[in-house]
Write a protein that holds these residues in place. Sequence first.
Motif, mmCIF file in Angstrom:
data_model
loop_
_atom_site.group_PDB
_atom_site.id
_atom_site.type_symbol
_atom_site.label_atom_id
_atom_site.label_comp_id
_atom_site.label_asym_id
_atom_site.label_seq_id
_atom_site.Cartn_x
_atom_site.Cartn_y
_atom_site.Cartn_z
ATOM 1 N N SER A 140 0.724 -0.980 0.434
ATOM 2 C CA SER A 140 0.234 -0.252 -0.062
ATOM 3 C C SER A 140 1.069 1.014 -0.071
ATOM 4 O O SER A 140 1.864 1.309 0.414
ATOM 5 C CB SER A 140 -1.350 -0.191 1.410
ATOM 6 O OG SER A 140 -0.150 -0.164 2.428
ATOM 7 N N GLN A 141 0.085 2.523 -0.373
ATOM 8 C CA GLN A 141 0.832 3.925 -0.345
ATOM 9 C C GLN A 141 -0.212 4.696 0.489
ATOM 10 O O GLN A 141 -1.349 4.620 0.555
ATOM 11 C CB GLN A 141 1.097 4.534 -1.764
ATOM 12 C CG GLN A 141 2.050 3.464 -2.400
ATOM 13 C CD GLN A 141 2.743 4.420 -3.747
ATOM 14 O OE1 GLN A 141 1.299 4.865 -4.494
ATOM 15 N NE2 GLN A 141 4.001 4.147 -4.395
ATOM 16 N N ALA A 142 0.506 5.382 1.273
ATOM 17 C CA ALA A 142 -0.725 6.597 1.926
ATOM 18 C C ALA A 142 -0.233 7.936 0.888
ATOM 19 O O ALA A 142 -1.563 7.751 1.200
ATOM 20 C CB ALA A 142 0.611 6.496 2.846
ATOM 21 N N THR B 175 4.060 0.165 1.300
ATOM 22 C CA THR B 175 4.457 -0.574 2.512
ATOM 23 C C THR B 175 4.108 -2.281 2.164
ATOM 24 O O THR B 175 2.746 -2.260 1.654
ATOM 25 C CB THR B 175 3.951 0.312 3.616
ATOM 26 O OG1 THR B 175 3.871 1.195 4.242
ATOM 27 C CG2 THR B 175 3.418 -0.671 4.863
ATOM 28 N N PRO C 71 -8.836 -0.065 -1.738
ATOM 29 C CA PRO C 71 -7.937 0.893 -1.464
ATOM 30 C C PRO C 71 -9.074 1.494 0.799
ATOM 31 O O PRO C 71 -9.600 0.208 0.420
ATOM 32 C CB PRO C 71 -8.007 1.927 -1.566
ATOM 33 C CG PRO C 71 -10.218 2.236 -1.729
ATOM 34 C CD PRO C 71 -10.009 0.828 -2.786
ATOM 35 N N ASN D 271 -8.565 5.384 5.202
ATOM 36 C CA ASN D 271 -7.964 5.757 5.773
ATOM 37 C C ASN D 271 -6.959 6.998 4.440
ATOM 38 O O ASN D 271 -5.787 7.753 4.653
ATOM 39 C CB ASN D 271 -6.763 5.748 6.770
ATOM 40 C CG ASN D 271 -7.367 6.007 7.500
ATOM 41 O OD1 ASN D 271 -7.625 6.820 8.838
ATOM 42 N ND2 ASN D 271 -6.425 4.576 8.668
ATOM 43 N N LYS D 272 -7.926 6.381 3.042
ATOM 44 C CA LYS D 272 -7.436 6.505 2.206
ATOM 45 C C LYS D 272 -5.884 6.512 1.103
ATOM 46 O O LYS D 272 -5.207 6.531 0.538
ATOM 47 C CB LYS D 272 -7.322 8.207 1.607
ATOM 48 C CG LYS D 272 -8.753 8.809 2.121
ATOM 49 C CD LYS D 272 -8.607 10.365 0.885
ATOM 50 C CE LYS D 272 -10.403 10.998 1.143
ATOM 51 N NZ LYS D 272 -10.655 10.259 -0.048
ATOM 52 N N GLU D 273 -6.083 4.632 1.791
ATOM 53 C CA GLU D 273 -4.979 4.214 0.954
ATOM 54 C C GLU D 273 -4.695 3.644 -0.249
ATOM 55 O O GLU D 273 -5.424 3.023 -0.403
ATOM 56 C CB GLU D 273 -4.117 2.888 1.958
ATOM 57 C CG GLU D 273 -3.511 3.542 4.152
ATOM 58 C CD GLU D 273 -5.131 3.610 4.533
ATOM 59 O OE1 GLU D 273 -4.656 3.371 5.399
ATOM 60 O OE2 GLU D 273 -6.085 3.082 4.383
ATOM 61 N N SER E 242 -3.751 0.725 -1.981
ATOM 62 C CA SER E 242 -4.121 -0.599 -2.819
ATOM 63 C C SER E 242 -3.268 -1.127 -4.287
ATOM 64 O O SER E 242 -3.348 -0.506 -5.470
ATOM 65 C CB SER E 242 -4.804 -1.846 -2.951
ATOM 66 O OG SER E 242 -4.628 -3.030 -2.901
ATOM 67 N N TYR F 132 -14.149 5.176 1.580
ATOM 68 C CA TYR F 132 -13.948 3.761 1.195
ATOM 69 C C TYR F 132 -14.118 2.819 0.605
ATOM 70 O O TYR F 132 -13.739 1.747 -0.043
ATOM 71 C CB TYR F 132 -12.659 3.317 1.651
ATOM 72 C CG TYR F 132 -12.763 2.868 3.065
ATOM 73 C CD1 TYR F 132 -12.855 1.487 3.229
ATOM 74 C CD2 TYR F 132 -13.353 3.587 4.090
ATOM 75 C CE1 TYR F 132 -13.031 1.337 4.526
ATOM 76 C CE2 TYR F 132 -13.910 3.365 5.337
ATOM 77 C CZ TYR F 132 -13.534 1.569 5.844
ATOM 78 O OH TYR F 132 -14.488 1.587 6.623
#
Length: 242
Positions: free
Chosen positions: A50-52, A59, A118, A121-123, A125, A215
């Motif tokens: 994932s990415q913030a 991550t 996703p 927290n708006k992460e 995928s 989400y």
Amino acid sequence: MTVRIARQAAFALTASLAFMGGAAQAVTVYDATADFSAVNNANGVWSYGSQALLGVGFTLYTHAEPLLSPSVIGSANGWNAGSGALPWVAKAGASGWQCCSVGGVTAYVGAGELTLHPGPNKELSVVRFTAPVAGSYQVSGAFWGQDDGSNSGGQGPGTTTDVHVRTAAGDLFTSAINGFGVGTTVSFNQVVTLNAGATLDFIVGTGPNTGASSYYNDSTGLRATVTAVPEPSGIALSGLGL
């Protein structure tokens, strides 16, 4: 007669060398769906995480999810940050996978399909490809909506995500998914040059929705192949020189 035999021998050698040259140009295809592993992350050239923020960090998912929950019909297993947590990347089983609302089914993932979702927290995928060698790669595939939004609570017609195919330099492709089914499909097909170890990310974000439920209903399908064709061998040209 001697000249004729010599010519026949030369022709046979030329054909053999040309064939060897063709063999040297064997095409290597990496398929995100066929290569998917629910056991290893990373898995060869593929990894799941994932990415913030778009294009910032990566991550790796550390939890192997043997059965995505809640599940109504079928099965799917994949990767996320913890049991039942979002975001995730998963692959449906042979009978497909359907989930997730209390009142019934909203997400429909076909047999053997990949699904990305996703996070709260708006992460974003991410399915990541890491180039094993430097060269040119043909990148092709599609994203599509897998959720019909029947319990969307006003969040949209189903899947409402932003999708990307991205290198470290930026987006190769970006689009939006709005809705459910084959009519929402967006396709990509490009050639990109990558150094060994360079990454190519297939990304699903939460799209334009805002608020705590931004989400919801965002299951998104991915089909992706990355094809590497080595530089042509000089053997065939040598054969033709004979």
